[in-house]
Design a protein around this motif. Structure first.
Motif, short mmCIF file in Angstrom:
data_model
loop_
_atom_site.label_atom_id
_atom_site.label_comp_id
_atom_site.label_asym_id
_atom_site.label_seq_id
_atom_site.Cartn_x
_atom_site.Cartn_y
_atom_site.Cartn_z
N GLN A 244 0.96 -1.29 -0.28
CA GLN A 244 0.00 -0.22 0.02
C GLN A 244 0.63 1.18 -0.03
O GLN A 244 0.45 2.22 -0.72
CB GLN A 244 -0.78 0.25 0.73
N ALA A 245 2.02 1.08 1.01
CA ALA A 245 2.92 2.30 0.76
C ALA A 245 3.32 2.78 -0.88
O ALA A 245 3.33 4.18 -1.50
CB ALA A 245 4.19 1.93 1.57
N ILE A 246 3.88 1.33 -1.02
CA ILE A 246 4.11 1.42 -2.48
C ILE A 246 3.11 2.22 -3.35
O ILE A 246 3.72 3.03 -4.50
CB ILE A 246 4.84 0.17 -3.79
N CYS A 247 1.91 1.91 -3.55
CA CYS A 247 0.94 2.50 -4.70
C CYS A 247 1.04 4.25 -4.09
O CYS A 247 0.28 4.47 -5.07
CB CYS A 247 -0.31 1.91 -3.63
N GLY A 248 1.26 4.50 -3.35
CA GLY A 248 1.04 5.80 -3.16
C GLY A 248 1.97 6.39 -4.14
O GLY A 248 2.13 7.83 -4.08
N ILE A 249 2.78 5.95 -4.12
CA ILE A 249 4.19 6.24 -5.85
C ILE A 249 3.72 6.11 -6.81
O ILE A 249 4.69 6.33 -7.61
CB ILE A 249 5.26 6.74 -5.31
N CYS A 250 3.06 5.45 -6.87
CA CYS A 250 2.53 4.65 -8.24
C CYS A 250 2.49 5.07 -8.82
O CYS A 250 0.71 5.69 -9.02
CB CYS A 250 1.88 3.04 -7.96
N PRO A 251 2.43 5.14 -10.59
CA PRO A 251 2.26 6.10 -11.48
C PRO A 251 1.21 5.19 -12.27
O PRO A 251 0.40 6.07 -13.32
CB PRO A 251 3.42 5.65 -12.61
N ALA B 174 -8.27 -4.19 -10.92
CA ALA B 174 -9.37 -4.98 -10.36
C ALA B 174 -10.75 -5.02 -9.94
O ALA B 174 -11.27 -5.74 -9.54
CB ALA B 174 -8.44 -4.23 -8.60
N ASP B 175 -11.22 -3.29 -10.07
CA ASP B 175 -13.02 -3.71 -10.37
C ASP B 175 -13.17 -3.94 -11.07
O ASP B 175 -14.82 -4.72 -11.36
CB ASP B 175 -13.41 -1.80 -10.18
N ARG C 291 -5.79 -1.23 -2.51
CA ARG C 291 -7.03 -1.53 -2.08
C ARG C 291 -6.66 -3.66 -1.26
O ARG C 291 -5.75 -3.82 -2.88
CB ARG C 291 -8.11 -1.36 -2.15
N LEU C 292 -6.80 -3.67 -0.44
CA LEU C 292 -6.66 -4.88 -0.65
C LEU C 292 -8.31 -5.69 -1.12
O LEU C 292 -9.07 -5.52 -0.84
CB LEU C 292 -6.70 -5.29 0.58
N ARG C 293 -7.71 -6.52 -2.10
CA ARG C 293 -8.46 -7.84 -2.71
C ARG C 293 -8.50 -9.19 -2.13
O ARG C 293 -6.98 -9.42 -2.37
CB ARG C 293 -8.10 -7.32 -3.84
N THR C 294 -9.78 -9.34 -1.97
CA THR C 294 -9.53 -10.70 -1.32
C THR C 294 -9.90 -11.69 -2.21
O THR C 294 -10.18 -13.07 -1.92
CB THR C 294 -10.38 -11.08 -0.27
N GLY C 295 -10.21 -11.49 -4.03
CA GLY C 295 -10.69 -12.23 -4.29
C GLY C 295 -12.08 -12.49 -4.29
O GLY C 295 -12.14 -13.74 -5.29
#
Length: 67
Positions: A25-32, A41-42, A59-63
Motif C-alpha cells: 500500500q505504501a508503494i501504491c502511494g508512489i505508483c504511476p 481490479a474493479d 486496496r486489499l482485494r480478497t478474490g
C-alpha cells in the motif's frame, strides 16, 4: 505482462502478509499506474485463471466479490 502492469511500482513485491500488505500500500502511494490498477481490479475477478487477490490500486482485494 504488458502495458500499465509493466510500469507498476509493486512489480515483484513479496506475497501477502500483514507487513507485505502495508508495504504494498505504501508503494501504491508512489505508483504511476494506481488508477489503472484499481480499475482493472474493479473490472476483473480473475487474472491468469486465479482469483484476484492482494493489493491492487491501493486496496486489499480478497478474490471475493460482494453479492
Amino acid at each position: 505482462m504488458s502495458g500499465w502492469r509493466d510500469m507498476a511500482a509493486c512489480a515483484g513485491a513479496p506475497p501477502n502478509d500483514k507487513t507485505a500488505v502495508r508495504q504494498a500500500q505504501a508503494i501504491c502511494g508512489i505508483c504511476p499506474v494506481i488508477e489503472q490498477c484499481g480499475r482493472f481490479a474493479d473490472e476483473h475477478q480473475r487474472i491468469s485463471g486465479y482469483p484476484l487477490q492482494g493489493v491492487w490500486g491501493g486496496r486489499l482485494r480478497t478474490g471475493k466479490r460482494a453479492l
